[in-house]
Structure formats: structure tokens, C-alpha cells
Design a protein around this motif. Structure first.
Motif, short mmCIF file in Angstrom:
data_model
loop_
_atom_site.label_atom_id
_atom_site.label_comp_id
_atom_site.label_asym_id
_atom_site.label_seq_id
_atom_site.Cartn_x
_atom_site.Cartn_y
_atom_site.Cartn_z
N ARG A 77 0.59 -1.33 0.22
CA ARG A 77 0.08 -0.16 0.62
C ARG A 77 1.22 1.21 0.05
NH1 ARG A 77 -3.57 -2.17 4.74
NH2 ARG A 77 -1.95 -3.17 5.57
N VAL A 78 2.51 1.09 0.87
CA VAL A 78 3.19 2.45 0.36
C VAL A 78 3.29 2.71 -1.44
CG1 VAL A 78 5.52 2.66 0.18
CG2 VAL A 78 4.37 1.96 3.09
N PHE A 79 3.39 2.17 -1.81
CA PHE A 79 2.84 1.95 -3.27
C PHE A 79 1.95 2.80 -4.29
CE2 PHE A 79 6.05 -1.35 -2.47
CZ PHE A 79 7.69 -0.07 -2.93
N MET A 129 1.37 -1.05 8.77
CA MET A 129 0.56 -0.24 7.78
C MET A 129 -0.80 -0.44 7.42
SD MET A 129 1.46 2.14 4.78
CE MET A 129 1.07 2.42 3.62
N ASP A 130 -1.14 -0.93 8.67
CA ASP A 130 -2.96 -0.72 8.85
C ASP A 130 -3.08 0.54 9.13
OD1 ASP A 130 -3.41 -3.53 7.55
OD2 ASP A 130 -3.55 -4.24 9.23
N GLY A 131 -2.25 0.28 10.26
CA GLY A 131 -2.80 2.07 10.81
C GLY A 131 -2.30 2.97 9.87
N THR A 132 -0.98 2.99 9.36
CA THR A 132 -0.66 4.18 8.52
C THR A 132 -1.62 4.18 7.55
OG1 THR A 132 1.91 3.85 9.67
CG2 THR A 132 1.71 5.27 7.18
N ALA A 133 -2.16 3.23 6.87
CA ALA A 133 -2.47 3.68 5.43
C ALA A 133 -3.90 4.76 6.10
CB ALA A 133 -3.29 1.76 5.23
#
Length: 229
Positions: free
Chosen positions: A23-25, A212-216
Motif C-alpha cells: 500500500r506504500v506504493f 501499515m494498517d494503521g498508517t494507511a
């Protein structure tokens, strides 16, 4: 408009098994504001990630020891003193803990990183004998022997100024004690749910989800103009 971001990598843009989350990308290439990658890793790692994201190379590496604003590199810290601590630690039976992998410290310019599996008590004992000019920081992924006046937060001040922004204009997301100084300078800060006590205590908000769940979720909310919490 979306805000500028200062993002930790390990534990923040990754999965629980240490992979960069795809999901970063999806979220970061089109982010319409500066994105600073701020990590404890050596300089090549965040530069490579920024490159693959198609972003400007705005990078804070080695917990603030290396700063790159896309034009100029700034180096800060006392690597000789850090290595002296580590050499004394090794002489007393310690180990770097990386086995045959020399890539962890190969490109490191301002500090030394040791595996989280090493003898922490002995490492801190040896570091204390060298006085206040050195400290050990636990990022949850490694122990970093570094200069105490070097931090991600101080580096953010330097980098933000170089690109004409205030640190207070940034939103920070992170997960460990090395992100506390960033949280103190950023205008708003979020700790992911897997964050350690230091980061959770310093953040403005602790997210419901980790990694990344939280960051996304936070980035999607910021993109949509709503509060992540």
C-alpha cells in the motif's frame, strides 16, 4: 490540501513480518505534498525507497545522523566514539548479532547498529562507561549506539528549513522511541498501535491499528480531509 509527511519505515510502513507493505506504493507516489522518510536504517535504504516511489529524495537516515534534502547531504554525530563503545562491548564477550551479514553497518556513517538479540544489559553498561557523549536507543528492530544530540526531530528541523517549510506543518507517523523527537516537532503526530510506550506516550494520537494498517488508515483519512481518529 494534504499535509507534508514525515514517516518512519520499520514498523510503520511495513507488515508485522518486516516487509514493505504494497500500500506504500499506492498511497505515497501521488501524495501532493513533501514526504520525508525518517528511519534508523543506513542512508541507501530510504533513498532506494524514495526512488521506487518516484518521490523526491527527502531522507533522514541513521536516526538523524544523515540528512538529505534532495540536493545536499548533512552528516552529524561521532562515529568513532560509537565504534569505540562497540569494540569495548565485543572485547567483553558481546556480539553484533548479525551473523555473517555486514550490510547493516556497511554504509552506516554516524552510528552503529546491533541486533535486538544481543546482550542489552552489557551493551548499556559499556556505553555508560563512555559517559554522556554516547547513548543506546532501542528501536524495536536494533540497538543503535549513537550520539545523544542527534535525533530524527532535530534532523526534521534542518530538512524542513532547507525546503522552506516549518516542522509544525508536518504530520508524523511512527512506532518507537526514536520517533519521539519527531513527534515533538511535527504539528500532528500518530503512533501506530504496535508502537512502544515512549512513542505512544509522545504521540498526539495512537491509531487503532498497527503497522501499515494503521498508517494507511491515517493517510487515507488525511487525504480525504477527515481526522484519522
Amino acid at each position: 490540501m494534504v499535509p507534508p509527511l514525515v514517516l518512519d519505515i520499520d514498523g510503520t510502513l511495513t507488515t508485522p513480518d518486516h516487509r514493505v507493505d504494497p500500500r506504500v506504493f499506492e498511497l505515497l507516489p501521488g501524495w501532493d505534498a513533501p514526504v520525508v522518510l525518517a528511519t534508523g536504517k543506513a542512508f541507501p535504504y530510504p533513498v532506494a525507497l524514495a526512488e521506487f516511489l518516484g518521490r523526491d529524495h527527502l531522507v533522514i537516515a541513521e536516526n538523524g545522523g544523515v540528512i538529505y534534502d534532495g540536493v545536499e547531504t548533512t552528516i552529524d554525530g561521532d562515529p568513532d566514539r560509537c565504534w569505540a563503545v562497540v569494540e569495548a562491548f565485543l572485547e567483553r564477550g558481546g556480539d553484533l548479532g548479525w551473523g555473517g551479514d555486514d550490510t547493516v553497518n556497511r554504509w552506516r556513517e554516524t552510528e552503529v547498529a546491533l541486533s535486538i538479540d544481543v546482550d542489552e544489559r552489557l551493551l548499556r553498561e559499556v556505553a555508560a562507561e563512555f559517559g554522556p557523549g554516547v547513548e543506546v536507543v532501542d528501536t524495536g528492530y536494533a540497538y543503535h549506539v549513537k550520539s545523544p544530540d542527534v535525533s530524527k526531530g532535530a534532523a526534521l528541523e534542518t530538512l524542513a528549513d532547507s525546503i522552506g517549510l516549518s516542522p509544525a506543518s508536518f504530520v508524523a507517523v511512527g512506532d518507537s522511541e526514536n520517533d519521539v523527537s519527531t513527534f515533538e516537532r511535527a504539528g500532528k503526530s500518530y503512533a501506530v498501535a504496535n508502537a512502544d510506550d515512549a512513542a505512544s506516550g509522545a504521540a498526539d494520537h495512537v491509531l487503532d491499528r498497527g503497522y501499515m494498517d494503521g498508517t494507511a488508515a491515517a493517510l487515507e483519512a488525511l487525504r480525504d480531509g477527515v481526522s484519522p481518529v
